[in-house]
Scaffold this motif. Structure first.
Motif, PDB file in Angstrom:
ATOM      1  N   UNK A   5       0.950  -1.224   0.187  1.00 58.36           N
ATOM      2  CA  UNK A   5       0.147   0.007   0.066  1.00 58.36           C
ATOM      3  C   UNK A   5       0.986   1.024  -0.185  1.00 58.36           C
ATOM      4  N   UNK A   6       0.462   2.248  -0.569  1.00 61.82           N
ATOM      5  CA  UNK A   6       1.134   3.598  -0.612  1.00 61.82           C
ATOM      6  C   UNK A   6       1.160   4.180   0.824  1.00 61.82           C
ATOM      7  N   UNK A   7       1.810   5.333   0.983  1.00 63.08           N
ATOM      8  CA  UNK A   7       2.089   5.675   2.366  1.00 63.08           C
ATOM      9  C   UNK A   7       0.793   6.366   2.684  1.00 63.08           C
ATOM     10  N   UNK A   8      -0.184   7.040   1.824  1.00 64.43           N
ATOM     11  CA  UNK A   8      -1.362   7.332   2.185  1.00 64.43           C
ATOM     12  C   UNK A   8      -2.282   6.387   2.491  1.00 64.43           C
ATOM     13  N   UNK A   9      -2.402   5.244   1.703  1.00 61.41           N
ATOM     14  CA  UNK A   9      -3.163   4.244   1.989  1.00 61.41           C
ATOM     15  C   UNK A   9      -2.928   3.609   3.424  1.00 61.41           C
ATOM     16  N   UNK A  10      -1.794   3.558   3.735  1.00 62.46           N
ATOM     17  CA  UNK A  10      -1.264   3.073   5.168  1.00 62.46           C
ATOM     18  C   UNK A  10      -1.697   3.782   6.172  1.00 62.46           C
TER      19      UNK A  10
END
Length: 422
Positions: A5-10
């Motif tokens: 997952x991307x940093x934003x998703x995480x």
């Protein structure tokens, strides 16, 4: 291909997970006490308290898409994630899985069905006045809503069978018919419903139906009964059978236009179906956790139940099935974000069949692992089974989705055959 997952998703997933761990899980006994005390159909103070906390934390309306073209955002203040930043389907999938692990958690984040689907319909297809009247209060969590489509007297898996009538009379429509499994209608805060009814029986088959906004306080609307699912009434949410006895509805309540009910339904059901699947993966994870704890803590015939080979097989298969379904769900969500709901229709249909089937098998094994306790109220597994079993029917039964998948597959093979040289 990057599966991380991307940093934003995480970040969003972890914030939702932490809120559930720190604020929701420790208060589950309090929730059960409030739900059991007095009237079944009521507003729970605990949920309202936690809703305010989640909204202050910016974990609110996470499912909502961006404002569409022509939406006068200045006139209608959308409340998205922090800073007005909405989440895509892929972003939201990770959050919804966490919410699915506690049955009442989605409402805390204002992300529970059928409100999510109804808000998306209003957002996509509603006029400004409709948004101000109903979408605003829904997005602020002040009211709840219902969706009236299924009927007891016809096979509603084919929505062209709908018999409820919507007849234009001057500046009003007259609505008559009977609906059931109208989710959310038991909640005393339920104020508005989106109704699908037949407005032009002489039109082409998929242009006969319309969707209209119904104020549930209108004369002629009668909640005849609230329907239990395997004995669970799902209070204070509830699933109602509703009689519509010549209800007068202002013509301006029509959504998009007469004969466009199926068009709206396709726009609503794609995201709605995958939201259910996201939460179902969380339910399956919760059941697997419960199964693991039980198997490790109980001894039978001189050794832990976990050491019996049959249980090793069941636990391993549960983990495999969850991981496969999660990947399919994330693929569908990613395709919806990048290519649109129509391009992802096969993936949406596949996960809509696969996720509830997978979760039911794991919940059933977890019940078996708990023995008699599994079918009691003590561990929540029986209620989880009832809820997930319903999803094999909700938003289209398995058979409808399997038919669509098979037809797509046959079409692909026919195209390949036609392209081969003679």
């Amino acid at each position: 291909m990057d599966f991380a997952p991307s940093e934003r998703q995480s970040q969003f997933r972890d914030r939702v997970r932490e809120f559930i761990i720190s604020r929701i899980r420790p208060r589950q006994d309090e929730y059960r006490r409030q739900a059991a005390a007095g009237e079944r159909w009521k507003v729970l103070p605990l949920v309202e308290e936690l809703k305010a906390e989640a909204r202050s934390a910016g974990l609110w309306n996470l499912f909502m898409p961006p404002a569409g073209p022509g939406t006068p955002v200045d006139d209608f203040p959308f409340e998205f994630a922090p800073g007005g930043e909405p989440l895509g389907n892929l972003d939201y999938a990770l959050c919804a899985e966490e919410m699915g692990r506690v049955p009442w958690a989605p409402e805390v984040f204002n992300c529970s069905a059928p409100d999510t689907g109804n808000m998306e319909v209003l957002h996509r297809y509603g006029k400004l006045a409709q948004k101000q009247a109903w979408l605003g209060p829904l997005m602020r969590g002040e009211i709840r809503s219902s969706f009236l489509m299924t009927e007891p007297d016809v096979a509603s898996s084919d929505a062209t069978n709908i018999r409820s009538r919507l007849v234009r009379k001057g500046d009003h429509y007259i609505l008559s018919g009977r609906k059931w499994w109208s989710s959310g209608a038991g909640d005393p805060r339920c104020r508005v419903a989106i109704v699908m009814a037949k407005s032009n029986p002489d039109a082409e088959r998929h242009r006969q139906q319309s969707m209209i906004l119904l104020d549930l306080a209108s004369p002629g609307v009668r909640v005849e009964r609230l329907l239990p699912v395997f004995g669970y009434d799902d209070a204070p949410h509830g699933h109602a059978e509703i009689v519509l006895d010549d209800v007068r509805i202002p013509a301006e309540n029509m959504l998009l236009g007469e004969g466009r009910g199926f068009e709206i339904a396709q726009g609503r059901l794609g995201p709605g179906r995958i939201h259910h699947c996201m939460r179902t993966i969380g339910i399956a994870e919760e059941a697997l956790d419960a199964m693991g704890r039980r198997l490790l803590s109980r001894v039978a015939f001189g050794k832990r139940i976990a050491d019996q080979s049959i249980w090793e097989d069941r636990v391993a298969r549960a983990r495999i099935d969850i991981e496969m379904c999660r990947l399919l769900c994330l693929k569908a969500a990613d395709m919806m974000d990048r290519l649109g709901n129509k391009a992802a229709r096969d993936e949406i249909a596949m996960i809509k069949v696969a996720a509830p089937t997978m979760a039911l098998r794991i919940i059933d094994d977890a019940i078996q692992a708990h023995g008699g306790a599994g079918v009691s109220e003590d561990f929540g597994l029986a209620a989880a089974y009832a809820a997930v079993r319903t999803l094999r029917l909700a938003d289209g039964p398995d058979e409808v989705h399997l038919r669509a998948i098979a037809r797509s597959e046959f079409s692909r093979h026919s195209a390949h055959a036609a392209a081969r040289p003679a």
